[in-house]
Design an enzyme around this catalytic site. Structure first.
Site, PDB file in Angstrom:
ATOM      1  N   ASP A   8      60.232 -17.925 -75.152  1.00  0.00           N
ATOM      2  CA  ASP A   8      59.909 -19.073 -74.306  1.00  0.00           C
ATOM      3  C   ASP A   8      58.771 -18.710 -73.357  1.00  0.00           C
ATOM      4  O   ASP A   8      58.930 -17.811 -72.524  1.00  0.00           O
ATOM      5  CB  ASP A   8      61.176 -19.456 -73.526  1.00  0.00           C
ATOM      6  CG  ASP A   8      61.019 -20.697 -72.674  1.00  0.00           C
ATOM      7  OD1 ASP A   8      59.947 -21.326 -72.698  1.00  0.00           O
ATOM      8  OD2 ASP A   8      62.005 -21.040 -71.974  1.00  0.00           O
ATOM      9  N   GLY A   9      57.647 -19.436 -73.511  1.00  0.00           N
ATOM     10  CA  GLY A   9      56.528 -19.270 -72.597  1.00  0.00           C
ATOM     11  C   GLY A   9      55.249 -18.863 -73.291  1.00  0.00           C
ATOM     12  O   GLY A   9      55.193 -17.829 -73.954  1.00  0.00           O
ATOM     13  N   MET A  25      67.906 -21.986 -65.430  1.00  0.00           N
ATOM     14  CA  MET A  25      67.233 -21.034 -64.533  1.00  0.00           C
ATOM     15  C   MET A  25      67.761 -21.300 -63.130  1.00  0.00           C
ATOM     16  O   MET A  25      67.046 -21.792 -62.249  1.00  0.00           O
ATOM     17  CB  MET A  25      65.716 -21.221 -64.622  1.00  0.00           C
ATOM     18  CG  MET A  25      65.130 -20.665 -65.915  1.00  0.00           C
ATOM     19  SD  MET A  25      63.506 -21.336 -66.297  1.00  0.00           S
ATOM     20  CE  MET A  25      63.989 -22.845 -67.108  1.00  0.00           C
ATOM     21  N   SER A  84      59.614 -28.068 -75.123  1.00  0.00           N
ATOM     22  CA  SER A  84      60.177 -28.109 -73.780  1.00  0.00           C
ATOM     23  C   SER A  84      59.755 -29.378 -73.058  1.00  0.00           C
ATOM     24  O   SER A  84      58.558 -29.629 -72.857  1.00  0.00           O
ATOM     25  CB  SER A  84      59.711 -26.893 -72.981  1.00  0.00           C
ATOM     26  OG  SER A  84      59.917 -27.138 -71.604  1.00  0.00           O
ATOM     27  N   MET A 135      65.940 -25.919 -63.359  1.00  0.00           N
ATOM     28  CA  MET A 135      65.531 -24.970 -62.303  1.00  0.00           C
ATOM     29  C   MET A 135      66.061 -25.453 -60.951  1.00  0.00           C
ATOM     30  O   MET A 135      66.026 -26.651 -60.673  1.00  0.00           O
ATOM     31  CB  MET A 135      64.008 -24.877 -62.243  1.00  0.00           C
ATOM     32  CG  MET A 135      63.352 -24.555 -63.580  1.00  0.00           C
ATOM     33  SD  MET A 135      61.589 -24.254 -63.386  1.00  0.00           S
ATOM     34  CE  MET A 135      61.071 -24.233 -65.110  1.00  0.00           C
ATOM     35  N   HIS A 149      64.290 -28.591 -75.901  1.00  0.00           N
ATOM     36  CA  HIS A 149      64.523 -27.561 -74.881  1.00  0.00           C
ATOM     37  C   HIS A 149      64.436 -28.210 -73.496  1.00  0.00           C
ATOM     38  O   HIS A 149      63.441 -28.844 -73.158  1.00  0.00           O
ATOM     39  CB  HIS A 149      63.460 -26.467 -75.040  1.00  0.00           C
ATOM     40  CG  HIS A 149      63.634 -25.284 -74.150  1.00  0.00           C
ATOM     41  ND1 HIS A 149      64.489 -24.242 -74.447  1.00  0.00           N
ATOM     42  CD2 HIS A 149      63.047 -24.962 -72.967  1.00  0.00           C
ATOM     43  CE1 HIS A 149      64.419 -23.328 -73.491  1.00  0.00           C
ATOM     44  NE2 HIS A 149      63.550 -23.743 -72.572  1.00  0.00           N
ATOM     45  N   GLY A 165      59.757 -20.352 -64.474  1.00  0.00           N
ATOM     46  CA  GLY A 165      59.460 -21.195 -63.317  1.00  0.00           C
ATOM     47  C   GLY A 165      58.463 -22.301 -63.603  1.00  0.00           C
ATOM     48  O   GLY A 165      58.577 -23.394 -63.076  1.00  0.00           O
ATOM     49  N   PHE A 166      57.488 -22.007 -64.457  1.00  0.00           N
ATOM     50  CA  PHE A 166      56.424 -22.981 -64.684  1.00  0.00           C
ATOM     51  C   PHE A 166      55.947 -22.963 -66.128  1.00  0.00           C
ATOM     52  O   PHE A 166      55.962 -21.907 -66.775  1.00  0.00           O
ATOM     53  CB  PHE A 166      55.228 -22.687 -63.760  1.00  0.00           C
ATOM     54  CG  PHE A 166      55.593 -22.744 -62.305  1.00  0.00           C
ATOM     55  CD1 PHE A 166      55.594 -23.953 -61.621  1.00  0.00           C
ATOM     56  CD2 PHE A 166      55.982 -21.586 -61.634  1.00  0.00           C
ATOM     57  CE1 PHE A 166      55.979 -24.006 -60.290  1.00  0.00           C
ATOM     58  CE2 PHE A 166      56.366 -21.629 -60.297  1.00  0.00           C
ATOM     59  CZ  PHE A 166      56.361 -22.843 -59.618  1.00  0.00           C
ATOM     60  N   HIS A 212      68.310 -24.602 -70.980  1.00  0.00           N
ATOM     61  CA  HIS A 212      67.925 -23.304 -70.417  1.00  0.00           C
ATOM     62  C   HIS A 212      68.152 -23.338 -68.905  1.00  0.00           C
ATOM     63  O   HIS A 212      67.386 -23.961 -68.166  1.00  0.00           O
ATOM     64  CB  HIS A 212      66.445 -23.057 -70.771  1.00  0.00           C
ATOM     65  CG  HIS A 212      65.861 -21.808 -70.192  1.00  0.00           C
ATOM     66  ND1 HIS A 212      64.497 -21.567 -70.195  1.00  0.00           N
ATOM     67  CD2 HIS A 212      66.432 -20.717 -69.605  1.00  0.00           C
ATOM     68  CE1 HIS A 212      64.269 -20.390 -69.625  1.00  0.00           C
ATOM     69  NE2 HIS A 212      65.422 -19.858 -69.258  1.00  0.00           N
ATOM     70  N   MET A 258      62.310 -14.146 -72.480  1.00  0.00           N
ATOM     71  CA  MET A 258      61.205 -14.853 -71.808  1.00  0.00           C
ATOM     72  C   MET A 258      59.882 -14.137 -72.070  1.00  0.00           C
ATOM     73  O   MET A 258      59.790 -12.916 -71.956  1.00  0.00           O
ATOM     74  CB  MET A 258      61.448 -14.915 -70.292  1.00  0.00           C
ATOM     75  CG  MET A 258      62.592 -15.817 -69.852  1.00  0.00           C
ATOM     76  SD  MET A 258      62.520 -17.510 -70.466  1.00  0.00           S
ATOM     77  CE  MET A 258      60.999 -18.102 -69.716  1.00  0.00           C
ATOM     78  N   ASP A 314      64.612 -27.496 -69.453  1.00  0.00           N
ATOM     79  CA  ASP A 314      64.498 -26.446 -68.441  1.00  0.00           C
ATOM     80  C   ASP A 314      65.099 -26.897 -67.116  1.00  0.00           C
ATOM     81  O   ASP A 314      64.582 -27.786 -66.453  1.00  0.00           O
ATOM     82  CB  ASP A 314      63.027 -26.084 -68.243  1.00  0.00           C
ATOM     83  CG  ASP A 314      62.491 -25.295 -69.420  1.00  0.00           C
ATOM     84  OD1 ASP A 314      63.056 -24.239 -69.733  1.00  0.00           O
ATOM     85  OD2 ASP A 314      61.507 -25.749 -70.040  1.00  0.00           O
TER      86      ASP A 314
HETATM   87  C1  DX5 Z   1      59.298 -21.692 -68.131  1.00  0.00           C
HETATM   88  C2  DX5 Z   1      60.139 -22.546 -69.037  1.00  0.00           C
HETATM   89  C3  DX5 Z   1      59.500 -22.866 -70.327  1.00  0.00           C
HETATM   90  C4  DX5 Z   1      58.220 -23.666 -70.219  1.00  0.00           C
HETATM   91  C5  DX5 Z   1      57.332 -23.245 -71.344  1.00  0.00           C
HETATM   92  O1  DX5 Z   1      60.058 -21.248 -67.077  1.00  0.00           O
HETATM   93  O2  DX5 Z   1      61.362 -21.884 -69.323  1.00  0.00           O
HETATM   94  O3  DX5 Z   1      60.412 -23.491 -71.218  1.00  0.00           O
HETATM   95  O4  DX5 Z   1      58.416 -25.044 -70.302  1.00  0.00           O
HETATM   96  O5  DX5 Z   1      56.115 -23.878 -71.188  1.00  0.00           O
HETATM   97  P1  DX5 Z   1      54.799 -23.423 -71.977  1.00  0.00           P
HETATM   98  O6  DX5 Z   1      55.097 -23.576 -73.448  1.00  0.00           O
HETATM   99  O7  DX5 Z   1      53.780 -24.365 -71.492  1.00  0.00           O
HETATM  100  O8  DX5 Z   1      54.530 -21.996 -71.600  1.00  0.00           O
HETATM  101 ZN    ZN Z   2      62.688 -22.692 -70.971  1.00  0.00          ZN
END
Ligand code: DX5
Ligand code: ZN
Length: 215
Positions: free
Chosen positions: A173-174, A66, A6, A35, A31, A140-141, A64, A135, A33
């Protein structure tokens, strides 16, 4: 196991170089992200950034979303070079229309569910999607802890797909790292997203190799 690093954890001031670095390290997909500060409490990148980094690799772009109203933004991300677009079932667009629109643009469609959303919510879409993303953190983070209690959702979706004679890749993911990937592999996960686990590793190639080796 496929690995989709990501970009959320990369150095945003040199994203093109970061894409090259992670491609060379053995990534399967990139990937991205997206947001909107509304569907999730963070703002990241949009179509302009996806388009700007597109020339730096030939790897598939796994986008992805969000964001709320994902349907309204499919064209923009298709034009930017997405290969796979996943959107949240909790977002405010008709999922059937959104899947249809993604496929009309020649892109692979996937649905995503947040930790509080039951596995059964994706069942109506299994016949029309390429992939399901489960997820394993609250979106979000980056840098949050892996929720191992999401693995029964993965096995439930796999089982329902198998019952219908479908082989649908499941992505998680996460919180994926060398310590958590085994649980994902055991549940039948096909693709892991990893942000901090890969980009903040001393040796990203080694980190990717370890994740790939899990099955
Ligand atoms: C979170 C994202 C993820 C995030 C994963 O909302 O969708 O893709 O970047 O990060 P790590 O691998 O650090 O949990
Ligand atoms: Zn993601």
């Amino acid at each position: 196991m496929k690995v989709a690093p990501s970009l959320l954890s990369c150095d945003f001031s040199k994203m093109g170089e970061e894409v090259i670095r992670i491609d060379k390290a053995g990534a399967d997909w990139i990937h991205l992200d997206v947001m909107d500060g509304h569907f999730v409490p963070n703002i990241t990148i949009g179509p302009a950034t996806v388009k700007a980094v597109r020339p730096y690799t030939r790897l598939p772009f796994d986008v992805h979303l969000m964001i709320d109203y994902p349907l309204d933004y499919i064209d923009a991300f298709a034009d930017a070079g997405a290969d796979i677009i996943t959107f949240h079932l909790e977002a405010m667009s008709d999922p059937y229309m959104t899947i249809k629109k993604i496929k009309e643009r020649g892109i692979k469609a996937g649905v995503v569910i947040k930790p509080a959303t039951p596995a059964e919510e994706v069942f109506p879409f299994l016949d029309s999607v390429y992939m399901v993303l489960v997820m394993t953190v609250e979106p979000g983070f980056g840098g949050q802890s892996f929720m191992a209690d999401m693995m029964p959702k993965v096995t439930a979706i796999k089982a329902e797909a198998a019952k219908r004679g479908l082989d649908i890749p499941i992505e998680v993911d996460g919180g994926i790292s060398d310590k958590t990937v085994a649980a994902a592999a055991a549940a039948g996960v096909d693709i892991v997203v990893s942000g901090t686990g890969v980009f903040k590793a001393d040796d990203p190639a080694e980190a990717i190799k370890i994740l790939k080796g899990a099955y």
